[in-house]
Design an enzyme around this catalytic site. Structure first.
Site: not given
Length: 272
Positions: A44, A113, A154
């Site tokens: 990330e 995301k 994440c």
């Protein structure tokens, strides 16, 4: 044998110079390919320090310098690259975005995301991604010549619903570029990866940046590759490294056959 392929994770050290970060990513991708990886994963925010003030400065529109470098390298090496994530600019919005390239260098997927990391842990860490970033809205599953691969970023991995949706769309491998911190990493990193692998009977691959004591954010590291039985096949420490492991899709099929939990869902009583 198409049921087996090697996946490599580049746990790279990220600094404050974008050009150096891109070159470092290229170097580690080459190393992963030399070690036999046919799919290579970056962490990330691999081109940008993980801090809100950097996101607008480092953000790129597509195609941009970072994505062009990945596209060209995928083509040159004949590998798939799951490009960790970078700050992506579109109009007034900035997204935390993973670009995924096929062996011919073409873009086959993009994950923004979906779940923004807004937390405030007393005596621990305070971080609000939503002050700078916009959330994506799409479940991302890409087709490769080996199998379908789900990609999320994440904090996304803490949402079993999203992981399950990817499995239901046919993902046999889930890849998550992620930068857990020194509060949440020791507590939740490994247990979450293993649970998601077991829940969905997939290989679960998580790619963290290396821990940079000089940087604004201390990443936990410990990138890992977990099999569908929940076994940690390979796990890094906190330092920069490349880990490579074989994915065996026969293992996915065997486990799903012997313990058919995905078929045992009571979709008459509940559904996603």
């Amino acid at each position: 044998e198409m049921s087996r392929f090697k996946i490599g994770v580049c746990q790279m050290l990220v600094g404050a110079d974008k050009e150096e970060n891109i070159q470092n990513a290229q170097r580690l991708i080459r190393k992963a390919a030399e070690d036999g990886s046919q799919v290579v994963v970056l962490p990330e925010m691999f081109n940008c320090p993980y801090a809100r003030r950097y996101f607008p400065i480092f953000a790129e529109t597509f195609p941009g310098k970072t994505t062009e470098a990945l596209s060209q390298l995928a083509k040159e090496l004949g590998i798939y690259i799951i490009g960790g994530s970078i700050p992506e600019r579109e109009g007034d919005a900035i997204y935390n975005t993973s670009y995924i390239f096929a062996k011919d260098g073409s873009l086959i997927g993009r994950h923004r995301k979906m779940h923004l990391f807004d937390i405030d842990i007393e005596g621990g860490i305070r971080f609000k991604e939503s002050e700078v970033l916009t959330a994506g809205n799409d479940v991302t599953v890409v087709e490769t010549e080996y199998c379908k691969i789900g990609v999320a970023i994440c904090y996304d991995m803490r949402f079993p619903e999203l992981m399950r949706l990817m499995a239901l769309e046919g993902a046999q491998v889930i890849v998550v570029p992620a930068a857990f911190n020194m509060t949440t990493g020791p507590a939740h990193w490994e247990v979450t990866m293993r649970a998601r692998a077991v829940d969905n009977q997939v290989y679960f691959v998580a790619a963290s940046p290396a821990r940079n004591p000089e940087g604004p954010y201390l990443a936990y590291g410990h990138s890992a590759i977990v099999d569908p039985w929940g076994r940690v096949l390979r796990e890094a420490d906190e330092k920069e490294c490349v880990i490579v492991e074989e994915i065996d899709l026969e293992t996915v099929q065997k486990i799903r056959r012997e313990l058919p939990l995905l078929q045992h869902r009571r979709t008459d009583r509940y559904q996603l």
